[in-house]
Design an enzyme around this catalytic site. Structure first.
Site, mmCIF file in Angstrom:
data_model
loop_
_atom_site.group_PDB
_atom_site.id
_atom_site.type_symbol
_atom_site.label_atom_id
_atom_site.label_comp_id
_atom_site.label_asym_id
_atom_site.label_seq_id
_atom_site.Cartn_x
_atom_site.Cartn_y
_atom_site.Cartn_z
ATOM 1 C CB SER A 17 -0.563 -0.173 1.256
ATOM 2 O OG SER A 17 -1.472 1.796 1.573
ATOM 3 C CE1 TYR A 41 -5.102 -2.151 4.463
ATOM 4 C CE2 TYR A 41 -4.232 0.267 3.712
ATOM 5 C CZ TYR A 41 -4.712 -0.990 3.846
ATOM 6 O OH TYR A 41 -4.146 -1.374 2.135
ATOM 7 C CG ASN A 70 -5.851 6.118 -2.724
ATOM 8 O OD1 ASN A 70 -5.030 7.045 -2.983
ATOM 9 N ND2 ASN A 70 -6.212 6.975 -1.541
ATOM 10 N NE ARG A 162 -10.753 10.565 8.414
ATOM 11 C CZ ARG A 162 -11.398 9.924 8.291
ATOM 12 N NH1 ARG A 162 -11.907 9.365 8.694
ATOM 13 N NH2 ARG A 162 -11.043 9.409 6.204
ATOM 14 N N GLY A 164 -3.269 12.128 10.896
ATOM 15 C CA GLY A 164 -2.011 11.495 9.779
ATOM 16 C C GLY A 164 -2.813 11.181 8.046
ATOM 17 C CD GLU A 165 -7.769 10.855 6.539
ATOM 18 O OE1 GLU A 165 -8.345 11.284 5.986
ATOM 19 O OE2 GLU A 165 -8.676 9.928 7.154
#
Length: 195
Positions: A17, A41, A70, A162, A164-165
């Site tokens: 990822s 994750y 994505n 949020r 960490g995004e």
């Protein structure tokens, strides 16, 4: 043992990822970017990649790790703590609920259609000269969350950003093009219409 194992396993292609990059310093983001997982994750996908590549070296099993950006399309995951924005929006659309847009919706994602991703796996599996490689799989053409909402059509409910995004995901795809002879074929708008 190692030669016997290598004879039975012709090639491993791991689904990694792009979330392992966390919040990158540069865009587009190449495979050599720093690894900064921001949530469980991302960390577990990266650790899985490292295990596969370690076994590749130790047991001489050809392996390729594809860092997916994505992925979206039919049957997108619509539940779970780490569902993609596309899957979340799809579930909301099916339930006739407003789209929960994080922040102001100007953040962008490198959406990659599922059939293009499937082709990347086939090409990686067939690329006999590749071993112990990491390859980004993305469109290289980020789209904003607002554009996705526009294409899906519906009401919006804004929610706080949020931690960490990243504000952007953007794949550097030169390695995929050079080593796999791969690039995306399905435009973002067509992919959204196909769902």
């Amino acid at each position: 043992c190692s030669s016997d194992l290598a004879a039975r396993v012709p090639r491993v292609v791991y689904a990694a990822s792009s979330s392992c990059y966390g919040i990158p310093d540069r865009f587009p983001t190449s495979e050599t970017a720093d690894i900064r997982p921001q949530y469980p994750y991302a960390l577990t996908k990266y650790l899985g990649e490292q295990i596969v590549l370690h076994w590749s070296k130790v047991y001489r099993i050809p392996a390729v790790s594809l860092r997916l950006f994505n992925v979206f399309g039919p049957r997108s995951r619509t539940s779970g703590a780490y569902g993609s924005v596309f899957g979340v929006f799809l579930a909301q659309k099916l339930a006739s609920r407003p789209f929960t847009v994080v922040g102001d919706g100007t953040q962008s994602r490198d959406f990659t259609y599922v059939t293009d991703v499937a082709r990347a796996f086939v090409k990686a599996g067939e690329a006999e000269r590749l071993t112990n490689e990491i390859v980004n799989v993305g469109s290289g053409k980020p789209q904003t969350v607002n554009r996705l909402v526009e294409l899906l059509g519906g009401d919006i409910a804004f929610v706080p950003k949020r931690p960490g995004e990243p504000d952007c995901t953007h794949a550097e795809t030169t390695k995929a093009e050079t080593l796999l002879g791969w690039k995306t074929e399905v435009p973002f708008e067509s992919g959204v219409r196909n769902v």
